[in-house]
Design a protein around this motif. Structure first.
Motif: not given
Length: 277
Positions: A118-120, A125-127, A146-147, A211-218
């Motif tokens: 499952i790609p992040s 959005y649910p995350l 999340a990590y 990582d850029l995606l998770l820190p940017l979103v959260i």
């Protein structure tokens, strides 16, 4: 004839390895060279060497625009927290699905492995909604959890494959001597699996730090944003200074390069230990 064919084969293999090495090294080399150019020099010759002299102004400007000590602290806290939690969770889950007997453990392990596919981006959005509901948006603990969640499947898969090769008789002997589950896991299995744990920790560190995606979103643009997010914000809405962004990337990548150079022997031994089991 066979010797001649073998020599040609070695030449072809060497050539292929050289091509792969150049393809892997060139992006980093391009980033380093770009960071030492002025904006005018980069626009004049993006792919060439600096012709108007080497400058460190991009690094100074990157430090001026970013709150480097705070961003560095944020990255250290979230990366170390996520690393420790993900490895600890993977240890526990791998032990449960390999060394404990209960109904449905194969299904549990299968669901964990399936989550690797499952790609992040598919669950971002649910995350994000979950983080909002927990009141952890823009907080360290939101990104750390999340990590840990994203690092659990791969860590469980790697450690489970290692634990499966450890004889059950060794564990039974420890239990006869009165050892409980935590004693078996942390005093018996964990020391044996140290090479695999070292490799897993290095892989997770490199991924979490970069990582850029998770820190940017959260984290977004909060004061708890990580170093990579700070680097991404160096580019403006209407203009992008490649030398400036390159300088920020080099600063952000230095800890990863240091970790890799220091622990490369553990990384290789861990990978070989896992493959040889």
């Amino acid at each position: 004839m066979n010797t001649h064919a073998a020599r040609i084969g070695r030449y072809l293999l060497t050539f292929a390895l050289v091509v792969v090495a150049i393809a892997a090294i060139y992006p980093l080399l391009f980033t380093v060279i770009s960071s030492l150019k002025t904006q005018t020099g980069f626009a004049r010759d993006p792919l060439g060497l600096p012709t108007s002299g080497i400058t460190l102004e991009n690094y100074l400007e990157a430090f001026r625009r970013m709150d480097m000590p705070r961003l560095l602290l944020n990255s250290i806290v979230t990366t170390v927290g996520g690393l420790v939690l993900s490895v600890l969770a993977a240890l526990l889950v791998a032990y449960v699905v390999t060394k404990l007997r209960f109904r449905g453990k194969k299904l549990v392990f299968l669901l964990i492995i399936v989550s690797l596919t499952i790609p992040s981006q598919a669950i971002i959005y649910p995350l994000y909604q979950t983080v909002l509901d927990l009141g952890m948006s823009g907080e360290y603990q939101g990104l750390i959890l999340a990590y840990a969640a994203f690092g659990l499947p791969l860590g469980t898969y790697q450690l489970a494959g290692y634990f499966q090769q450890i004889p059950d008789e060794l564990i039974e002997a420890a239990r006869v001597d009165g050892a409980g589950h935590f004693t078996v896991l942390f005093r018996l299995l964990t020391p044996i699996a140290t090479p695999a744990l070292a490799a897993l920790a290095i892989f997770n560190f490199v991924w979490m730090w970069n990582d850029l995606l998770l820190p940017l979103v959260i984290m977004g643009g909060s004061d708890s944003k990580t170093l990579m997010v700070g680097v991404s914000l160096l580019s403006g809405q209407y203009d992008v200074s490649v030398p400036l962004v390159s300088a920020g990337l080099i600063v952000a990548l230095l800890p990863v390069l240091i970790i890799y150079l220091v622990f490369q022997r553990q990384l290789v031994s861990g990978a070989l230990a896992g493959s040889g089991k």
